[in-house]
Design a protein around this motif. Sequence first.
Motif, mmCIF file in Angstrom:
data_model
loop_
_atom_site.group_PDB
_atom_site.id
_atom_site.type_symbol
_atom_site.label_atom_id
_atom_site.label_comp_id
_atom_site.label_asym_id
_atom_site.label_seq_id
_atom_site.Cartn_x
_atom_site.Cartn_y
_atom_site.Cartn_z
ATOM 1 N N THR A 1 -2.531 7.913 16.130
ATOM 2 C CA THR A 1 -3.151 9.221 16.058
ATOM 3 C C THR A 1 -4.006 9.310 14.815
ATOM 4 N N SER A 2 -5.111 10.005 14.922
ATOM 5 C CA SER A 2 -6.029 10.109 13.788
ATOM 6 C C SER A 2 -5.505 11.031 12.716
ATOM 7 N N SER A 3 -4.450 11.806 12.989
ATOM 8 C CA SER A 3 -3.933 12.756 12.010
ATOM 9 C C SER A 3 -2.892 12.127 11.108
ATOM 10 N N GLU A 4 -2.556 10.843 11.341
ATOM 11 C CA GLU A 4 -1.554 10.186 10.532
ATOM 12 C C GLU A 4 -2.144 8.933 9.910
ATOM 13 N N SER A 5 -1.652 8.570 8.750
ATOM 14 C CA SER A 5 -2.099 7.338 8.124
ATOM 15 C C SER A 5 -0.946 6.726 7.353
ATOM 16 N N VAL A 6 -0.858 5.391 7.395
ATOM 17 C CA VAL A 6 0.167 4.699 6.641
ATOM 18 C C VAL A 6 -0.154 4.809 5.162
ATOM 19 N N ARG A 7 0.853 5.036 4.367
ATOM 20 C CA ARG A 7 0.642 5.194 2.935
ATOM 21 C C ARG A 7 0.288 3.840 2.331
ATOM 22 N N ALA A 8 -0.940 3.689 1.911
ATOM 23 C CA ALA A 8 -1.419 2.440 1.336
ATOM 24 C C ALA A 8 -2.340 2.751 0.164
ATOM 25 N N CYS A 9 -2.577 1.756 -0.662
ATOM 26 C CA CYS A 9 -3.422 1.923 -1.843
ATOM 27 C C CYS A 9 -4.875 2.142 -1.425
ATOM 28 N N ALA A 10 -5.519 3.120 -2.033
ATOM 29 C CA ALA A 10 -6.908 3.430 -1.706
ATOM 30 C C ALA A 10 -7.892 2.444 -2.310
ATOM 31 N N LEU A 11 -7.381 1.454 -3.056
ATOM 32 C CA LEU A 11 -8.263 0.457 -3.652
ATOM 33 C C LEU A 11 -8.047 -0.939 -3.060
ATOM 34 N N CYS A 12 -6.782 -1.409 -3.041
ATOM 35 C CA CYS A 12 -6.536 -2.751 -2.507
ATOM 36 C C CYS A 12 -6.098 -2.726 -1.051
ATOM 37 N N ASN A 13 -5.754 -1.530 -0.518
ATOM 38 C CA ASN A 13 -5.371 -1.360 0.888
ATOM 39 C C ASN A 13 -4.062 -2.062 1.239
ATOM 40 N N CYS A 14 -3.190 -2.279 0.248
ATOM 41 C CA CYS A 14 -1.863 -2.854 0.501
ATOM 42 C C CYS A 14 -0.811 -1.765 0.396
#
Length: 362
Positions: A50-63
Amino acid sequence: MDEQKTNCEENDSEPTDDNTTAKQLVSSDGESKVIPAADESGANAASSNTSSESVRACALCNCVERSLHGQRELRHFGPFSERPTLKPSASPLPQPGNDDLSSIGFSDSPCLTALLDDSGCWVHYWCAVWSEGVKQTEDEELENVDKAVISGTQRICAYCKRLGATIQCHAEGCSRFYHFPCSAASGSFQSMKQLVLLCLEHIDKAEELGEESWCAVCDSAGELTDLLFCTGCGLHYHAACLEIGATPIQRAGWQCPECKVCQTCQPGEDSKMLVCDACDKGYHTFCLQPAMDSLPTDPWKCRRCRVCMVCGVRGLVLPGSAQWFDNYTVCEGCQHHRSSVCCVCSKAANPSVALQCCSMCH
């Protein structure tokens, strides 16, 4: 024909963030939800449900938070009083990368409304504090993290060629930027005390830092390109002094012998530690699934570093009970096929016909 086991007397798998730790999802209404984390083969499908959810990840390295690259914990920064007006976008946030160096960062400019919303953003501590323009206040708070995230969406890493790079080479006039994991993987010099990075082209300038660039074993700078940077204490060690390799996967998130902890329980009981022969990461024998009763006598590889040279399957895709052969280079399925097919005619053996076995290549 009997099958000879090599380096796989115990079937094991690391209970990592990818397959045992639940990931928290933050929905648009602010409520936290917990779902089982997908393994590498699952490609984190939950993040695209769903577009309303996102996995919590770093906004710089994406890990994700429990990364093996030494970025430390994820921290929430914000909300920010001053933020550029961002147009709403239906584009989903890129799926978070796993611990493969090839998946760090972003292949396309990420949707800023997903990375930096009204509540702020999530960034690893080291990814933030090393970023160009980020300042630390007297009470150890970090400022300008939002500006670093915005600038990172337009900066390509000099190592992985993906977006999200915010750590600049300290040499005057150098325009190279890196992600935190990529800075180590590239062989760049890192100073934890001064938060200084020097790319390979300018690594000779590290000698100006004096003892900061000395190896903790031989007390000299020696070959600077051979230095490994410990993400725990910040000391440097020559790979040759420790008699280990200096591959990119070993450099990223490397921990010296004094700082090395189990990648599963981080930190935990300091006993029965297995060190991967490929990435030099540590794991307790009792943290593996299934657990191992004793330390193996042969070189050992963690699941992340096992790749079948025949079919290309990776260790994380297979179940923990799968056996490996020939120093973890042949998976169980390929070994079974290899032992039941004639090497001359490539035909399966008749049950009544015994295949002759070469003592060298068995």
